[in-house]
Write a protein that holds these residues in place. Structure first.
Motif, PDB file in Angstrom:
ATOM      1  N   MET A 175     -11.284  -4.154  -2.024  1.00  0.00           N
ATOM      2  CA  MET A 175     -10.995  -4.273  -0.602  1.00  0.00           C
ATOM      3  C   MET A 175     -12.250  -4.179   0.283  1.00  0.00           C
ATOM      4  O   MET A 175     -12.197  -4.520   1.451  1.00  0.00           O
ATOM      5  CB  MET A 175     -10.004  -3.181  -0.186  1.00  0.00           C
ATOM      6  N   GLY A 176     -13.352  -3.688  -0.257  1.00  0.00           N
ATOM      7  CA  GLY A 176     -14.583  -3.512   0.517  1.00  0.00           C
ATOM      8  C   GLY A 176     -14.904  -2.032   0.641  1.00  0.00           C
ATOM      9  O   GLY A 176     -14.009  -1.194   0.735  1.00  0.00           O
ATOM     10  N   GLU A 177     -16.184  -1.718   0.639  1.00  0.00           N
ATOM     11  CA  GLU A 177     -16.613  -0.321   0.622  1.00  0.00           C
ATOM     12  C   GLU A 177     -16.160   0.472   1.840  1.00  0.00           C
ATOM     13  O   GLU A 177     -15.941   1.658   1.756  1.00  0.00           O
ATOM     14  CB  GLU A 177     -18.130  -0.225   0.449  1.00  0.00           C
ATOM     15  N   GLY A 178     -15.980  -0.153   2.983  1.00  0.00           N
ATOM     16  CA  GLY A 178     -15.557   0.563   4.177  1.00  0.00           C
ATOM     17  C   GLY A 178     -14.044   0.708   4.306  1.00  0.00           C
ATOM     18  O   GLY A 178     -13.550   1.359   5.224  1.00  0.00           O
ATOM     19  N   TRP A 179     -13.307   0.131   3.371  1.00  0.00           N
ATOM     20  CA  TRP A 179     -11.844   0.143   3.436  1.00  0.00           C
ATOM     21  C   TRP A 179     -11.321   1.547   3.141  1.00  0.00           C
ATOM     22  O   TRP A 179     -11.823   2.243   2.270  1.00  0.00           O
ATOM     23  CB  TRP A 179     -11.286  -0.843   2.418  1.00  0.00           C
ATOM     24  N   ILE A 180     -10.310   1.970   3.883  1.00  0.00           N
ATOM     25  CA  ILE A 180      -9.668   3.275   3.677  1.00  0.00           C
ATOM     26  C   ILE A 180      -8.216   3.022   3.296  1.00  0.00           C
ATOM     27  O   ILE A 180      -7.497   2.295   3.992  1.00  0.00           O
ATOM     28  CB  ILE A 180      -9.750   4.147   4.941  1.00  0.00           C
ATOM     29  N   GLN A 181      -7.793   3.618   2.213  1.00  0.00           N
ATOM     30  CA  GLN A 181      -6.424   3.441   1.733  1.00  0.00           C
ATOM     31  C   GLN A 181      -5.435   3.999   2.759  1.00  0.00           C
ATOM     32  O   GLN A 181      -5.556   5.155   3.170  1.00  0.00           O
ATOM     33  CB  GLN A 181      -6.250   4.144   0.389  1.00  0.00           C
ATOM     34  N   PRO A 182      -4.447   3.196   3.169  1.00  0.00           N
ATOM     35  CA  PRO A 182      -3.444   3.701   4.109  1.00  0.00           C
ATOM     36  C   PRO A 182      -2.638   4.840   3.494  1.00  0.00           C
ATOM     37  O   PRO A 182      -2.369   4.858   2.298  1.00  0.00           O
ATOM     38  CB  PRO A 182      -2.541   2.485   4.361  1.00  0.00           C
ATOM     39  N   GLU A 183      -2.273   5.808   4.353  1.00  0.00           N
ATOM     40  CA  GLU A 183      -1.438   6.906   3.881  1.00  0.00           C
ATOM     41  C   GLU A 183      -0.019   6.412   3.628  1.00  0.00           C
ATOM     42  O   GLU A 183       0.444   5.468   4.265  1.00  0.00           O
ATOM     43  CB  GLU A 183      -1.410   8.035   4.908  1.00  0.00           C
ATOM     44  N   SER A 184       0.648   7.068   2.721  1.00  0.00           N
ATOM     45  CA  SER A 184       2.011   6.689   2.371  1.00  0.00           C
ATOM     46  C   SER A 184       2.927   7.907   2.437  1.00  0.00           C
ATOM     47  O   SER A 184       2.624   8.938   1.843  1.00  0.00           O
ATOM     48  CB  SER A 184       2.052   6.110   0.957  1.00  0.00           C
ATOM     49  N   TRP A 222       0.821  -1.212   0.000  1.00  0.00           N
ATOM     50  CA  TRP A 222       0.000   0.000   0.000  1.00  0.00           C
ATOM     51  C   TRP A 222       0.851   1.258   0.000  1.00  0.00           C
ATOM     52  O   TRP A 222       0.438   2.289  -0.538  1.00  0.00           O
ATOM     53  CB  TRP A 222      -0.954   0.011   1.200  1.00  0.00           C
ATOM     54  N   THR A 223       2.041   1.211   0.571  1.00  0.00           N
ATOM     55  CA  THR A 223       2.892   2.400   0.624  1.00  0.00           C
ATOM     56  C   THR A 223       3.307   2.874  -0.767  1.00  0.00           C
ATOM     57  O   THR A 223       3.712   4.020  -0.920  1.00  0.00           O
ATOM     58  CB  THR A 223       4.157   2.141   1.462  1.00  0.00           C
ATOM     59  N   TYR A 224       3.201   2.028  -1.768  1.00  0.00           N
ATOM     60  CA  TYR A 224       3.585   2.403  -3.129  1.00  0.00           C
ATOM     61  C   TYR A 224       2.484   3.169  -3.875  1.00  0.00           C
ATOM     62  O   TYR A 224       2.748   3.815  -4.881  1.00  0.00           O
ATOM     63  CB  TYR A 224       3.957   1.177  -3.945  1.00  0.00           C
ATOM     64  N   PHE A 225       1.241   3.069  -3.413  1.00  0.00           N
ATOM     65  CA  PHE A 225       0.114   3.673  -4.124  1.00  0.00           C
ATOM     66  C   PHE A 225      -0.029   5.156  -3.786  1.00  0.00           C
ATOM     67  O   PHE A 225       0.055   5.538  -2.624  1.00  0.00           O
ATOM     68  CB  PHE A 225      -1.198   2.965  -3.745  1.00  0.00           C
ATOM     69  N   PRO A 226      -0.286   6.004  -4.807  1.00  0.00           N
ATOM     70  CA  PRO A 226      -0.600   7.398  -4.498  1.00  0.00           C
ATOM     71  C   PRO A 226      -1.955   7.453  -3.787  1.00  0.00           C
ATOM     72  O   PRO A 226      -2.765   6.532  -3.926  1.00  0.00           O
ATOM     73  CB  PRO A 226      -0.673   8.065  -5.877  1.00  0.00           C
ATOM     74  N   PRO A 227      -2.215   8.517  -3.026  1.00  0.00           N
ATOM     75  CA  PRO A 227      -3.527   8.622  -2.387  1.00  0.00           C
ATOM     76  C   PRO A 227      -4.619   8.804  -3.441  1.00  0.00           C
ATOM     77  O   PRO A 227      -4.359   9.255  -4.554  1.00  0.00           O
ATOM     78  CB  PRO A 227      -3.401   9.871  -1.510  1.00  0.00           C
ATOM     79  N   ASN A 228      -5.817   8.411  -3.078  1.00  0.00           N
ATOM     80  CA  ASN A 228      -7.012   8.666  -3.904  1.00  0.00           C
ATOM     81  C   ASN A 228      -6.958   8.031  -5.291  1.00  0.00           C
ATOM     82  O   ASN A 228      -7.359   8.651  -6.280  1.00  0.00           O
ATOM     83  CB  ASN A 228      -7.258  10.176  -4.033  1.00  0.00           C
ATOM     84  N   VAL A 229      -6.489   6.809  -5.384  1.00  0.00           N
ATOM     85  CA  VAL A 229      -6.484   6.113  -6.676  1.00  0.00           C
ATOM     86  C   VAL A 229      -7.923   6.019  -7.174  1.00  0.00           C
ATOM     87  O   VAL A 229      -8.801   5.530  -6.472  1.00  0.00           O
ATOM     88  CB  VAL A 229      -5.851   4.709  -6.549  1.00  0.00           C
ATOM     89  N   ASN A 230      -8.168   6.522  -8.398  1.00  0.00           N
ATOM     90  CA  ASN A 230      -9.524   6.478  -8.946  1.00  0.00           C
ATOM     91  C   ASN A 230      -9.563   6.057 -10.420  1.00  0.00           C
ATOM     92  O   ASN A 230     -10.613   6.018 -11.029  1.00  0.00           O
ATOM     93  CB  ASN A 230     -10.236   7.823  -8.753  1.00  0.00           C
ATOM     94  N   LYS A 231      -8.400   5.748 -10.977  1.00  0.00           N
ATOM     95  CA  LYS A 231      -8.339   5.273 -12.366  1.00  0.00           C
ATOM     96  C   LYS A 231      -7.196   4.276 -12.475  1.00  0.00           C
ATOM     97  O   LYS A 231      -6.253   4.303 -11.684  1.00  0.00           O
ATOM     98  CB  LYS A 231      -8.099   6.429 -13.338  1.00  0.00           C
ATOM     99  N   MET A 232      -7.274   3.403 -13.471  1.00  0.00           N
ATOM    100  CA  MET A 232      -6.182   2.467 -13.725  1.00  0.00           C
ATOM    101  C   MET A 232      -6.234   2.025 -15.178  1.00  0.00           C
ATOM    102  O   MET A 232      -7.230   2.219 -15.864  1.00  0.00           O
ATOM    103  CB  MET A 232      -6.241   1.258 -12.785  1.00  0.00           C
TER     104      MET A 232
END
Length: 179
Positions: A163-172, A105-115
């Motif tokens: 990951m599930g609707e309640g999941w929050i992306q960890p900060e990096s 997760w530390t590799y992902f930018p915050p707020n991923v919304n496209k891929m």
């Protein structure tokens, strides 16, 4: 969540089985599983197995990009059937290859919304095959070359759908201060 790459970058259908990418929850990250035909063209990179290798896109490779479209920051992941440092399980090969990697997760930018995901193989100059979510034919100019960094062609994507609707992306810390 499963994606299939079954077109070349310029919207032509591929003449082989599609490349399949499955994303699922992993311990501390996103698990990425690749199932693809093995072309063995070009051969393996010259670097040591298990070590990062610059220029992996010049070899047989499957790539996924995870984008925060508000900042245009993205994570680019490149996985190949040879010498890949991210595999949890070594790739198996034959006519096909499969491999599984964990993307922390530390590799992902915050707020991923496209891929978007791509695949490349072939070694002859000008004969490399580039597969992707197709670009609209009417938007391709004569002589245009593939450009997998065309963010406008990325698909809507939410990590919560995996990951599930309640999941929050960890900060990096890797992305703090990058806009």
């Amino acid at each position: 969540m499963q994606f299939a790459i079954q077109h070349t970058w310029d919207s032509s259908p591929v003449d082989h089985d599609p490349i399949r990418i499955i994303f699922s929850p992993g311990e501390g990250g996103l698990k990425m599983q690749v199932m693809a035909p093995f072309f063995d063209d070009p051969g393996a990179p010259a670097g040591p197995p298990g070590q990062p290798f610059p220029g992996l896109w010049d070899y047989e490779v499957v790539e996924s990009f995870f984008l925060d479209s508000t900042t245009e920051n993205y994570l680019e992941v490149e996985i190949c059937p040879n010498n890949c440092p991210w595999f949890l399980t070594p790739p198996s090969r034959g006519d096909r290859w499969t491999g599984e990697a964990l993307l922390p997760w530390t590799y992902f930018p915050p707020n991923v919304n496209k891929m978007n995901s791509y695949a490349i193989h072939g070694s002859e100059r000008g004969a490399r095959t580039r597969l992707s979510t197709p670009f609209p034919k009417e938007e391709i100019a004569e002589g245009q070359k593939p450009n997998f960094h065309r963010l406008e062609y990325f698909q809507n994507f939410r990590l919560q759908s995996i990951m599930g609707e309640g999941w929050i992306q960890p900060e990096s810390d890797l992305w703090k201060g990058k806009h």
